[in-house]
Design an enzyme around this catalytic site. Structure first.
Site, short mmCIF file in Angstrom:
data_model
loop_
_atom_site.label_atom_id
_atom_site.label_comp_id
_atom_site.label_asym_id
_atom_site.label_seq_id
_atom_site.Cartn_x
_atom_site.Cartn_y
_atom_site.Cartn_z
N SER A 137 0.84 -1.21 0.00
CA SER A 137 0.00 0.00 0.00
C SER A 137 0.87 1.26 0.00
O SER A 137 2.06 1.21 0.36
CB SER A 137 -0.87 -0.04 1.27
OG SER A 137 -1.60 1.16 1.43
N ASP A 151 4.84 -7.49 3.30
CA ASP A 151 3.75 -6.79 3.98
C ASP A 151 3.00 -7.79 4.85
O ASP A 151 3.03 -8.99 4.60
CB ASP A 151 2.78 -6.14 2.98
CG ASP A 151 2.02 -4.97 3.59
OD1 ASP A 151 2.38 -3.80 3.30
OD2 ASP A 151 1.08 -5.20 4.39
N ASP A 202 5.81 -9.88 9.06
CA ASP A 202 5.44 -8.97 10.15
C ASP A 202 6.73 -8.33 10.64
O ASP A 202 7.57 -9.00 11.27
CB ASP A 202 4.75 -9.77 11.27
CG ASP A 202 4.36 -8.88 12.44
OD1 ASP A 202 4.69 -7.67 12.43
OD2 ASP A 202 3.74 -9.40 13.39
N TYR A 262 4.20 8.00 17.88
CA TYR A 262 4.70 8.10 16.51
C TYR A 262 5.93 8.99 16.45
O TYR A 262 6.94 8.64 15.83
CB TYR A 262 3.56 8.66 15.64
CG TYR A 262 3.78 8.58 14.15
CD1 TYR A 262 3.64 7.39 13.46
CD2 TYR A 262 4.10 9.72 13.41
CE1 TYR A 262 3.82 7.32 12.08
CE2 TYR A 262 4.28 9.67 12.04
CZ TYR A 262 4.14 8.47 11.38
OH TYR A 262 4.31 8.41 10.01
N LYS A 268 9.61 7.75 15.28
CA LYS A 268 10.21 8.34 14.08
C LYS A 268 11.51 9.10 14.40
O LYS A 268 12.44 9.10 13.59
CB LYS A 268 9.20 9.23 13.36
CG LYS A 268 7.97 8.46 12.82
CD LYS A 268 8.35 7.39 11.81
CE LYS A 268 7.13 6.79 11.12
NZ LYS A 268 7.50 5.76 10.13
N1 LIG Z 1 1.09 8.97 4.51
C1 LIG Z 1 1.73 9.94 5.13
O1 LIG Z 1 1.28 11.10 5.13
C2 LIG Z 1 3.04 9.66 5.84
C3 LIG Z 1 3.76 10.75 6.37
C4 LIG Z 1 4.96 10.52 7.01
C5 LIG Z 1 5.44 9.23 7.14
N2 LIG Z 1 4.73 8.18 6.63
C6 LIG Z 1 5.30 6.83 6.78
O2 LIG Z 1 5.31 6.19 5.51
C7 LIG Z 1 5.37 4.78 5.70
C8 LIG Z 1 4.38 4.11 4.77
O3 LIG Z 1 3.07 4.42 5.19
P1 LIG Z 1 1.89 4.80 4.17
O4 LIG Z 1 1.56 6.21 4.43
O5 LIG Z 1 2.23 4.37 2.81
O6 LIG Z 1 0.68 3.95 4.80
P2 LIG Z 1 -0.13 2.70 4.25
O7 LIG Z 1 -1.05 2.28 5.36
O8 LIG Z 1 -0.74 3.01 2.93
O9 LIG Z 1 1.00 1.60 4.04
C9 LIG Z 1 1.67 1.01 5.14
C10 LIG Z 1 1.86 -0.48 4.86
O10 LIG Z 1 2.54 -1.06 6.00
C11 LIG Z 1 1.94 -2.34 6.25
N3 LIG Z 1 2.18 -2.77 7.64
C12 LIG Z 1 1.57 -2.32 8.77
N4 LIG Z 1 2.00 -3.02 9.83
C13 LIG Z 1 2.90 -3.93 9.36
C14 LIG Z 1 3.70 -4.93 9.97
N5 LIG Z 1 3.64 -5.17 11.29
N6 LIG Z 1 4.53 -5.66 9.18
C15 LIG Z 1 4.59 -5.45 7.84
N7 LIG Z 1 3.84 -4.53 7.21
C16 LIG Z 1 3.02 -3.77 7.97
C17 LIG Z 1 0.47 -2.12 5.95
O11 LIG Z 1 -0.21 -3.34 5.72
C18 LIG Z 1 0.53 -1.23 4.71
O12 LIG Z 1 0.52 -1.99 3.52
C19 LIG Z 1 5.12 4.55 7.19
O13 LIG Z 1 6.34 4.30 7.84
C20 LIG Z 1 4.53 5.87 7.65
O14 LIG Z 1 4.75 6.10 9.02
C21 LIG Z 1 3.54 8.37 5.99
#
Ligand SMILES: NC(=O)c1ccc[n+]([C@@H]2O[C@H](COP(=O)([O-])OP(=O)(O)OC[C@H]3O[C@@H](n4cnc5c(N)ncnc54)[C@H](O)[C@@H]3O)[C@@H](O)[C@H]2O)c1
Length: 294
Positions: free
Chosen positions: A16, A37, A63, A155, A159
């Protein structure tokens, strides 16, 4: 890095959002991709989508909170390809709420995924990256790893930890004559992904305990949480396309750049924080973050 063609990339959280975009981005450069994932159905879809770009794609249900699971991911990558060249520790979850309302399970879940997930990835993949001729490791932190945002205590803590690990690793790798490993940290602002529904992946044993509280207090906290979640969901909807973020990461890997900021304009907020530290002033927020988004 000279070229990614024919090389091997591993991406966690690849089913995702940013992870999926990274997997597609690497495929676009001709790299084979191991997608990891915890969510199997979207992982299989992403695997098919990446394979359609004409590279080898392997989906591995993983995981990242489980050291053995990440160890098995590294082993499966080596068994299949014999080497690994690009690793993105990207899986993450976001949980909101004021520190005063956090339960220990809230801290545990977010720190397990966002911080321990990165530790496991670094631990299990670094030896293989050092062995490879030229390699790169990136971990996804957040702007919340550079400044503390109210409503995101666990968070922010996780981070900041990710930034610290990657900064340390960068300094160590640049001094290590036996290693040719580039290091980056991605600190995104708001990106259009599924992170607002991250609770979908929360394990049953880390669910919040329902507590009896005075009705008016509970109602006001629920209203606050709903307002905050609605704000976050609306901001994500207007967020950056994950493909744009992935392109910035790939460019940084080619150029061996450490800092990858999707929204460099947010440096004004980060610099405000850093200036206050330099002047030993108490922390305040600039207006753009005053409402506690990401
Ligand atoms: N979207 C934002 O605005 C944003 C901003 C800053 C940082 N981030 C970071 O970006 C990264 C990606 O997140 P995203 O925004 O694409 O979210 P998302 O929810 O679209 O994707 C995150 C993915 O991580 C997987 N995941 C969750 N727990 C897991 C586990 N225990 N083991 C393996 N996979 C696991 C989920 O199934 C998902 O597919 C994260 O580290 C998030 O903290 C996102």
């Amino acid at each position: 890095m000279e070229s990614m063609a024919g090389r091997v990339a591993v991406v966690t959280g690849a089913a995702s959002g940013i992870g999926r975009a990274l997997a597609l981005g690497f495929a676009g450069q001709g790299a084979n991709v191991v997608l990891a994932d915890i969510e199997e159905a979207p992982l299989r879809e992403a695997e098919t989508e990446v394979a359609a770009r004409g590279v080898e794609a392997i989906g591995a249900v993983t995981d990242v909170t489980d050291a053995d699971s990440v160890g098995a991911l590294a082993q499966a990558t080596i068994d299949r390809f014999g080497a690994v060249h690009m690793v993105c520790n990207n899986a993450g979850v976001g949980g909101g709420g004021l520190v005063r309302n956090q339960q220990l399970v809230d801290w545990k879940w977010v720190v397990d995924v966002c911080l321990w997930g990165v530790i496991h990835g670094v631990h299990h993949f670094l030896p293989h990256l050092i062995q490879a001729e030229e390699s790169h490791i990136m971990s996804t932190a957040s702007v919340a790893g550079l400044m503390s945002v109210p409503g995101l205590g666990p968070y922010n803590a996780a981070k900041y930890g990710v930034v610290a690990i990657m900064e340390t690793l960068h300094l160590e790798m640049t001094r290590d004559p036996d290693a040719d490993v580039g290091v980056s940290v991605l600190c995104p602002g708001v990106v259009r992904t599924n992170i607002a529904t991250a609770q979908r992946n929360r394990p049953a044993e880390l669910r919040r305990e329902r507590r009896r509280r005075p009705e008016n207090e509970a109602a006001s906290d629920t209203a606050d949480a709903r307002r905050r979640n609605a704000n976050i969901a609306a901001a994500l909807e207007r967020g950056m396309d994950p493909a744009e973020v992935a392109a910035k990461v790939i460019e940084a890997m080619y150029e061996r750049r450490f800092w990858v900021l999707s929204h460099p304009e947010l440096l004004a907020d980060v610099n405000h924080r850093n200036r206050q530290l330099a002047d030993l002033e108490n922390p305040t927020l600039r207006s753009s973050f005053a409402d506690g988004g990401e």
